[in-house]
Design a protein around this motif. Structure first.
Motif, short mmCIF file in Angstrom:
data_model
loop_
_atom_site.label_atom_id
_atom_site.label_comp_id
_atom_site.label_asym_id
_atom_site.label_seq_id
_atom_site.Cartn_x
_atom_site.Cartn_y
_atom_site.Cartn_z
N ASP A 1 12.29 20.08 23.43
CA ASP A 1 11.12 21.25 23.58
C ASP A 1 10.35 21.20 22.23
OD1 ASP A 1 12.06 21.50 26.21
OD2 ASP A 1 13.02 23.49 25.58
N LYS B 1 7.79 18.44 22.14
CA LYS B 1 6.87 18.57 23.21
C LYS B 1 6.13 19.95 22.87
CE LYS B 1 8.69 18.78 27.42
NZ LYS B 1 9.47 19.13 28.39
N SER B 2 6.28 20.99 22.49
CA SER B 2 5.41 22.08 22.18
C SER B 2 4.41 21.91 21.24
CB SER B 2 6.42 23.27 21.82
OG SER B 2 6.99 23.08 20.50
N GLU B 3 4.92 21.14 20.14
CA GLU B 3 3.89 20.80 19.03
C GLU B 3 2.69 19.95 19.74
OE1 GLU B 3 3.58 18.92 14.58
OE2 GLU B 3 5.56 19.88 15.30
N ALA C 1 0.30 21.86 21.60
CA ALA C 1 -0.29 22.71 20.67
C ALA C 1 -1.58 21.82 20.01
CB ALA C 1 0.35 23.17 19.64
#
Length: 299
Positions: A291, A294-296, A299
């Motif tokens: 996660d 993935k989140s970066e 973004a």
């Protein structure tokens, strides 16, 4: 320096550890082993183990993170796992471990690294990231920190240091079990024992506790303080993933969250388990890594 090498036959048929062995020279005549799974062109996730484990600790996490599209590398520190083992306790120092790992990074030409570290993997990994900040993209720390000798250590660690230094009996599998809430199988206990066919092979295990800076007079204290100066300006993602039942590192997560700018606003989490959260909560730990990457990207 007299160097020992564990017979490969001791690692055959280990439960849940099907990974192809890879080796590089980390120092003169010193072979370092590492697992390397997932697409080689993907950004690397480096998983650093600690004491007295080896890359087997990450066996349940490696396939999960690799199947999410990441290149996962899990080295065995010198003195551990399938890596070579200097036979004398005096052959080991904090700086030598840093040099051996730096040589490994340099040889593999890794960059944009997601660092995952625990126990001594944190003592070494956080120093590495501070000394080579351009190579690292994010850091995820589980049950570990970077001591400088400025604060007192838990009584549990003092007892462990005395035991490792003086006890003629050093049962590796049982030591891992003491730091794990779930009951390890006989096959798992045997796998943790596999790298150490004799007491001579355990010099690296015995050395580590005395290498922890417990006073400001310790040889590694100055370098660790310098590393903290870098970490206190670290703005890239820094995530803590500690466990609920570790008496040694408890509170270290909040300390880092306060001091490291990159930790602000991150999804810090406490997982169920003992010191070796890779054994107690491997799926949840792997999900934090996946996660975070993935989140970066999102973004």
């Amino acid at each position: 320096m007299r160097i020992l090498r564990t017979d490969e036959a001791r690692f055959r048929g280990l439960a849940d550890y099907p990974f192809t062995p890879n080796y590089v020279e980390a120092g003169p005549g010193l072979r370092m082993h590492y697992a390397d799974e997932g697409p080689i062109s993907a950004e690397p996730v480096v998983m650093l183990h600690g004491e007295p484990s080896w890359s087997y600790l990450y066996r349940h996490m490696i396939p999960l993170v690799a199947s999410a599209g990441h290149r996962v590398l899990a080295p065995d520190l010198i003195g551990f796992g399938k890596s070579d083992k200097p036979a004398a306790i005096e052959d080991y120092s904090y700086d030598r471990h840093i040099t051996w790992l730096s040589n490994w990074l340099r040889t593999l030409q890794l960059k944009n690294i997601t660092l995952v570290c625990q126990n001594w993997g944190s003592l070494l990994g956080l120093r590495l990231a501070a000394e080579h900040p351009d190579l690292f993209r994010r850091i995820i720390v589980g049950n570990g920190t970077l001591p400088t000798g400025e604060t007192s250590v838990p009584a549990t660690f003092t007892l462990w240091k005395a035991f490792a230094g003086h006890s003629p009996w050093l049962p590796i599998g049982r030591l891992v079990q003491l730091g794990t809430e779930r009951t390890l199988s006989k096959a798992e206990l045997a796998a943790y024992e596999a790298p150490f066919p004799s007491s001579e092979h355990k010099a690296g295990v015995r050395a580590f506790p005395r290498l922890v800076p417990i006073s400001e007079d310790h040889p590694a204290s100055h370098a660790n303080k310098a590393a903290w100066q870098v970490l206190e300006k670290w703005k890239k993602p820094f995530i803590t993933c500690f466990s609920s039942g570790d008496p040694i590192t408890r509170g270290g997560d909040r300390h880092m969250q306060r001091r490291i700018p990159g930790a602000h606003g991150q999804p810090h989490i406490t997982l169920q388990g003992g010191h070796f959260l890779q054994e107690d909560s491997p799926e949840d730990f792997a999900r934090i890594i996946i996660d975070a990457c993935k989140s970066e990207l999102a973004a």
